[in-house]
Structures are given as structure tokens and as C-alpha cells.
Design an enzyme around this catalytic site. Sequence first.
Site, PDB file in Angstrom:
ATOM      1  N   PHE A 126      -7.747   0.335  -1.746  1.00 11.13           N
ATOM      2  CA  PHE A 126      -8.384  -0.834  -2.232  1.00 11.13           C
ATOM      3  C   PHE A 126      -7.774  -1.593  -3.214  1.00 11.13           C
ATOM      4  O   PHE A 126      -8.187  -2.425  -4.146  1.00 11.13           O
ATOM      5  CB  PHE A 126     -10.144  -0.311  -2.566  1.00 11.13           C
ATOM      6  CG  PHE A 126     -10.820   0.155  -1.736  1.00 11.13           C
ATOM      7  CD1 PHE A 126     -11.374  -0.714  -0.680  1.00 11.13           C
ATOM      8  CD2 PHE A 126     -10.818   1.401  -1.353  1.00 11.13           C
ATOM      9  CE1 PHE A 126     -12.156  -0.150   0.464  1.00 11.13           C
ATOM     10  CE2 PHE A 126     -11.565   1.970  -0.391  1.00 11.13           C
ATOM     11  CZ  PHE A 126     -12.382   1.473   0.568  1.00 11.13           C
ATOM     12  N   LYS A 166      -1.775 -15.703  -5.301  1.00 12.49           N
ATOM     13  CA  LYS A 166      -2.642 -15.324  -6.592  1.00 12.49           C
ATOM     14  C   LYS A 166      -1.394 -14.891  -7.759  1.00 12.49           C
ATOM     15  O   LYS A 166      -0.296 -14.816  -7.106  1.00 12.49           O
ATOM     16  CB  LYS A 166      -3.635 -13.953  -6.430  1.00 12.49           C
ATOM     17  CG  LYS A 166      -2.783 -12.927  -6.133  1.00 12.49           C
ATOM     18  CD  LYS A 166      -3.859 -11.544  -5.906  1.00 12.49           C
ATOM     19  CE  LYS A 166      -3.841 -11.044  -7.091  1.00 12.49           C
ATOM     20  NZ  LYS A 166      -4.692  -9.492  -6.746  1.00 12.49           N
ATOM     21  N   GLY A 208      -6.675 -16.331  -0.152  1.00  8.43           N
ATOM     22  CA  GLY A 208      -5.499 -16.127   0.626  1.00  8.43           C
ATOM     23  C   GLY A 208      -5.021 -14.799   0.598  1.00  8.43           C
ATOM     24  O   GLY A 208      -5.642 -13.921   0.289  1.00  8.43           O
ATOM     25  N   CYS A 261      -4.570 -10.115   2.871  1.00  9.86           N
ATOM     26  CA  CYS A 261      -5.695  -9.175   3.442  1.00  9.86           C
ATOM     27  C   CYS A 261      -6.840  -9.943   3.914  1.00  9.86           C
ATOM     28  O   CYS A 261      -7.611  -9.589   4.935  1.00  9.86           O
ATOM     29  CB  CYS A 261      -5.953  -8.096   2.235  1.00  9.86           C
ATOM     30  SG  CYS A 261      -4.687  -7.152   1.845  1.00  9.86           S
ATOM     31  N   VAL A 275       0.717  -1.303  -0.061  1.00  5.88           N
ATOM     32  CA  VAL A 275      -0.048   0.090   0.136  1.00  5.88           C
ATOM     33  C   VAL A 275       0.769   1.169  -0.045  1.00  5.88           C
ATOM     34  O   VAL A 275       0.868   2.223  -0.950  1.00  5.88           O
ATOM     35  CB  VAL A 275      -0.818   0.144   1.214  1.00  5.88           C
ATOM     36  CG1 VAL A 275      -1.534   1.282   1.342  1.00  5.88           C
ATOM     37  CG2 VAL A 275      -2.140  -1.295   1.222  1.00  5.88           C
ATOM     38  N   ARG A 296      -5.193  -3.862  -5.293  1.00  2.00           N
ATOM     39  CA  ARG A 296      -5.047  -5.460  -5.353  1.00  2.00           C
ATOM     40  C   ARG A 296      -3.295  -5.709  -5.784  1.00  2.00           C
ATOM     41  O   ARG A 296      -3.035  -5.149  -6.748  1.00  2.00           O
ATOM     42  CB  ARG A 296      -5.745  -6.160  -6.364  1.00  2.00           C
ATOM     43  CG  ARG A 296      -7.343  -6.294  -5.905  1.00  2.00           C
ATOM     44  CD  ARG A 296      -7.927  -6.819  -7.077  1.00  2.00           C
ATOM     45  NE  ARG A 296      -7.872  -5.869  -8.236  1.00  2.00           N
ATOM     46  CZ  ARG A 296      -8.681  -5.703  -9.202  1.00  2.00           C
ATOM     47  NH1 ARG A 296      -9.184  -7.083  -9.721  1.00  2.00           N
ATOM     48  NH2 ARG A 296      -8.262  -4.995 -10.308  1.00  2.00           N
TER      49      ARG A 296
HETATM   50  C1  UGA Z   1      -7.573  -7.764  -1.765  1.00  5.00           C
HETATM   51  C2  UGA Z   1      -8.778  -6.662  -2.415  1.00  5.00           C
HETATM   52  O1  UGA Z   1      -9.209  -7.357  -3.949  1.00  5.00           O
HETATM   53  C3  UGA Z   1      -8.237  -5.309  -2.523  1.00  5.00           C
HETATM   54  O2  UGA Z   1      -9.486  -4.458  -2.960  1.00  5.00           O
HETATM   55  C4  UGA Z   1      -7.679  -4.782  -1.268  1.00  5.00           C
HETATM   56  O3  UGA Z   1      -7.134  -3.336  -1.216  1.00  5.00           O
HETATM   57  C5  UGA Z   1      -6.684  -5.785  -0.703  1.00  5.00           C
HETATM   58  O4  UGA Z   1      -6.984  -7.055  -0.672  1.00  5.00           O
HETATM   59  C6  UGA Z   1      -6.100  -5.294   0.667  1.00  5.00           C
HETATM   60  O5  UGA Z   1      -7.037  -5.182   1.496  1.00  5.00           O
HETATM   61  O6  UGA Z   1      -4.900  -4.744   0.654  1.00  5.00           O
HETATM   62  P1  UGA Z   1      -5.717  -8.816  -2.846  1.00  5.00           P
HETATM   63  O7  UGA Z   1      -5.694  -9.396  -1.631  1.00  5.00           O
HETATM   64  O8  UGA Z   1      -4.359  -8.347  -3.507  1.00  5.00           O
HETATM   65  O9  UGA Z   1      -6.635  -7.763  -2.891  1.00  5.00           O
HETATM   66  O10 UGA Z   1      -6.000  -9.833  -3.852  1.00  5.00           O
HETATM   67  P2  UGA Z   1      -7.250 -10.400  -4.600  1.00  5.00           P
HETATM   68  O11 UGA Z   1      -7.441 -10.209  -6.184  1.00  5.00           O
HETATM   69  O12 UGA Z   1      -8.418  -9.669  -3.841  1.00  5.00           O
HETATM   70  O13 UGA Z   1      -7.495 -11.994  -4.258  1.00  5.00           O
HETATM   71  C7  UGA Z   1      -7.555 -12.276  -2.962  1.00  5.00           C
HETATM   72  C8  UGA Z   1      -7.708 -13.824  -3.074  1.00  5.00           C
HETATM   73  O14 UGA Z   1      -8.967 -14.339  -3.407  1.00  5.00           O
HETATM   74  C9  UGA Z   1      -6.555 -14.660  -3.878  1.00  5.00           C
HETATM   75  O15 UGA Z   1      -6.108 -15.651  -3.189  1.00  5.00           O
HETATM   76  C10 UGA Z   1      -7.413 -15.082  -4.986  1.00  5.00           C
HETATM   77  O16 UGA Z   1      -7.034 -15.897  -5.780  1.00  5.00           O
HETATM   78  C11 UGA Z   1      -8.772 -15.300  -4.469  1.00  5.00           C
HETATM   79  N1  UGA Z   1     -10.079 -15.179  -5.422  1.00  5.00           N
HETATM   80  C12 UGA Z   1     -10.523 -13.938  -5.955  1.00  5.00           C
HETATM   81  C13 UGA Z   1     -10.673 -16.429  -5.792  1.00  5.00           C
HETATM   82  O17 UGA Z   1     -10.286 -17.469  -5.193  1.00  5.00           O
HETATM   83  N2  UGA Z   1     -11.593 -16.257  -6.420  1.00  5.00           N
HETATM   84  C14 UGA Z   1     -12.017 -15.101  -7.012  1.00  5.00           C
HETATM   85  O18 UGA Z   1     -13.056 -14.984  -7.649  1.00  5.00           O
HETATM   86  C15 UGA Z   1     -11.307 -13.842  -6.671  1.00  5.00           C
END
Ligand code: UGA
Length: 429
Positions: A152, A320, A257, A260, A11, A154
Site C-alpha cells: 500500500f 504527483k 493519475g 496504480c 514496490v 505511495r
Molecule cells: C496509490 C495508493 O495511494 C497506494 O496506497 C498504493 O500502494 C499505490 O497507489 C499502488 O497501488 O501501488 P500512488 O499512486 O503512489 O499510491 O499515489 P497517491 O498518493 O495515491 O496519488 C494518486 C493520484 O491521486 C495522484 O495523481 C494524486 O495527485 C491524486 N490525488 C490524490 C488527488 O487528485 N487528490 C487527492 O486528494 C489525493
Amino acid sequence: MTITFIGHGYVGLVTATVFADLGNKVWVVGHTAKKIEDLKKGITPFYEPGLTELVKKNIDAKRLLFTLDYDKSISESEIVFIAVGTPPYKTGDAQLSTVFDVSENIAKYLNGYTVVAVKSTVPPGTCKKVYGIIEALKKSGVEFDVASCPEFLREGTAILDTLNPDRIVIGTESKKAEEKLIELHKAINENFVLTNLETSELIKYASNSFLATKISFANAIAKLSELLGADGLRVLEGIGIDRRIGKAFLSPGPGYGGSCFPKDVKALVAIAKDYDYSFSLLESVEKVNDQAKRDIVRKVRKAVGELRKKKIGVLGLSFKPDTDDMRDAPAIDIIELMKRDGALIKAYDPQAIENAKGLIKDIEFAKDLYDCAKDAEALVVVTDWNEFKDVDFKRLKSLMKNPIIIDGRNIYDPEKLRKLGFTYVGVGR
Ligand code: UGA
């Protein structure tokens, strides 16, 4: 405008760099000499597409400055962002000691009206405590305000997300602070959600928890579809087309995972508990998420049989794609569960192997996807890196002991793989 970021995690560093690129003078304050020396040379502490180049560009333009010193940075800044980590205690509660420690440091060097804006994810009520700490320690006569300004972005798309946010949330009790933050952010987006401190702090937790809920819902529907013989992906597509539901964050897989979602869901459950509210909905979200990881291992057992002494290839370790971040990555638990069964694991990840080495012991690391597949009784896709999608399946099949693919992210076409002679197992299909 001259601004400061305390903290250079995802961040802090990404947001600071983007604001520098927009023409501001930005100080980034850290507390580890080696990290600050590296950053001054443009060496970034984690992998994020496009970040190193943008950091270097703004160092050269003398808009992005790294320091250990609060004095000069704070005293010349109009806005100071707190962007330090708030990792969880075992209870799920967020650790706030770093937020409070840096608030004390900030207080000592404030000089003229300054907005102290908290970007770290903090429980409602924290910004008011930050205000109290600074008020007690600042020099007399110095004016300041506190605001909550959650982030917010990612990982993996952090720069793009910072430049194209859906909304900018600003929580403060002060009109003057609100105007300062609007002035800084309006170059990015004017879709402001202006509110008070507690509301802004809660928006961040509610947002991450809702997205985690969508993922667990998708995983539960995928599971039920498997039991019923329905096509879970079509079900989720079918509901996602409804704009009230939306397609995003409905991909089933090995569970969410990262640094966050797991932390913030737990924290919101703990926050609710403090007020005698049992947030059982979110407790179930966590249970479904844990089950999603176990389900991947169950599928491997079902396809391969007894795992003892069997070679299993794991594709993807980071939580991810497009990141080397291993924090709370589903791969850690999935590998541990298979190791417990006596499986011999060889894993490959395009970026996260170095970070994984510190967390996962007694496994082999492969140099690429094909090396990972060599002599494997099954391949398990845990992270949906793009480079796993375009594969020479004939070569893959010739290398594997048994052509079994457990596709934890549904990246392959089941029909195509079955025609090529693979045993294919996806999630929800
Ligand atoms: C998340 C939020 O999306 C951001 O908006 C936020 O700012 C951030 O946390 C934070 O609080 O700092 P991030 O953890 O970087 O972002 O990644 P995401 O893309 O949200 O994915 C999180 C997890 O969910 C990953 O393990 C991903 O593989 C999983 N995921 C995501 C799924 O299993 N299915 C989905 O449809 C989407």
C-alpha cells in the site's frame, strides 16, 4: 531472515531495501543486466526521496544484493516475493504473463520449505494459479506455500509508508506461511489482516478503487460548487471532518493519475465484468476523472480565449509531487488537449522532464518556474510540487504576457493573487 524480491520497481526495490535495513539478507532479482549492474553500484532506476541513500547503505552492509540469477537467491530464501508489474491490456484486464513467467523460474530453484508471496497487484484467483504453476514444475519433495501480500506504499513517500503501514494484509490458506510472513513483518507493524488468498487480492483493488472514488467525488463536488457559487473546498473540508468520511483523498484537481489508480480501477471493472457484474459506480469514477482534466483545459480557454499560437506555461508534469513518474500523468492529456487547440506549450517539472520527453512531443521544456512563465498568456499548475508554492509573484507577473493563473491544485491564495493583479482560477473555489 533471507528473502528474495523478484522485480525492482517501486514496490520491489523500496520494500526490499526497507527489509534489508531492518537486518534481513535480501536478494533482488531482475532481468536486465544493465539495470542490475547499476543497482549494484547504488544507481536507482527512478527518483524516490531517500531511496538511493538507503540502497547504498544496505549494499555496503552486504544485506542488499542484486542479481539476474534465480538459483542462489531462491534456493537460500525462506520467503520469495513476486513484485513484478501487471500493466493493463486495452480491455483493462491486468497482464499476468510476467507473474506466471517468474513463477516458473521460482519453481525450478525452490529448495526446502519456501513461502512464495505475491506483492504484485493481481486479480483474485491469480495466487491459486501461481500455486498450480509452481506445484507442476518444482522438484519432487520440495515444500512450498503461496500467499498474497499486497502493498500500500505511495510514490514520493514510499519508504515512510513501508515503515508505517496502517495494516499488513496477509492472505494464505497455510498457517505455516502465515506465521513466516508475520515473523518477517512484525518488526514493522503488528496490525495484521489475516485472511484467505482471494480476499487479500481483492483488498488491494478495493482499497485503490475506493481512494479513486473519493477523489472523483471531490472533483464532482468541486464542479457542482463552481456551478452553484459555493466554496467547494469548504464543502469538502466540512464533510471530511466527519471521521466516518475522513479528510484524506478529498483534494479536487486535474484527476488522479499514476501507475496504480487508473490501472486498478479499470482492472476492477474488468474483473467484475468477467462475473457479469457491471461496476457502474467505478465506470462513473473514471468518467469524472477524465472530465477533471478536460475541465482544466476549459478553464484555460475561458480565461485566455482562443488558444491558437498562444504561449501557455505548464507547471508540473509528474502525476504527483516528489516523483519523476509520468505514467498516466494528467499533464499528458491536459497538454495534448491544449496542443490540439494550437497552443504553444512550455512546461517545467523539478524531476520528470527527462521522462516527459519520451511521452510529450513538440513542446518546450523550461529550466525553472520563472523561465516557464516568461511571455506566457497563462500559467497552469498541474502538479503541486512544494517549490511552486513559494513564489516571487511580482517577478512572475513582470515576466508573464498576461497574469493569468489556472491553479489546478489549489496551491495559491486566490485573494492574495487577485490583490497582486492576477486573474486567478482554482478548482471548486
Ligand atoms: C496509490 C495508493 O495511494 C497506494 O496506497 C498504493 O500502494 C499505490 O497507489 C499502488 O497501488 O501501488 P500512488 O499512486 O503512489 O499510491 O499515489 P497517491 O498518493 O495515491 O496519488 C494518486 C493520484 O491521486 C495522484 O495523481 C494524486 O495527485 C491524486 N490525488 C490524490 C488527488 O487528485 N487528490 C487527492 O486528494 C489525493
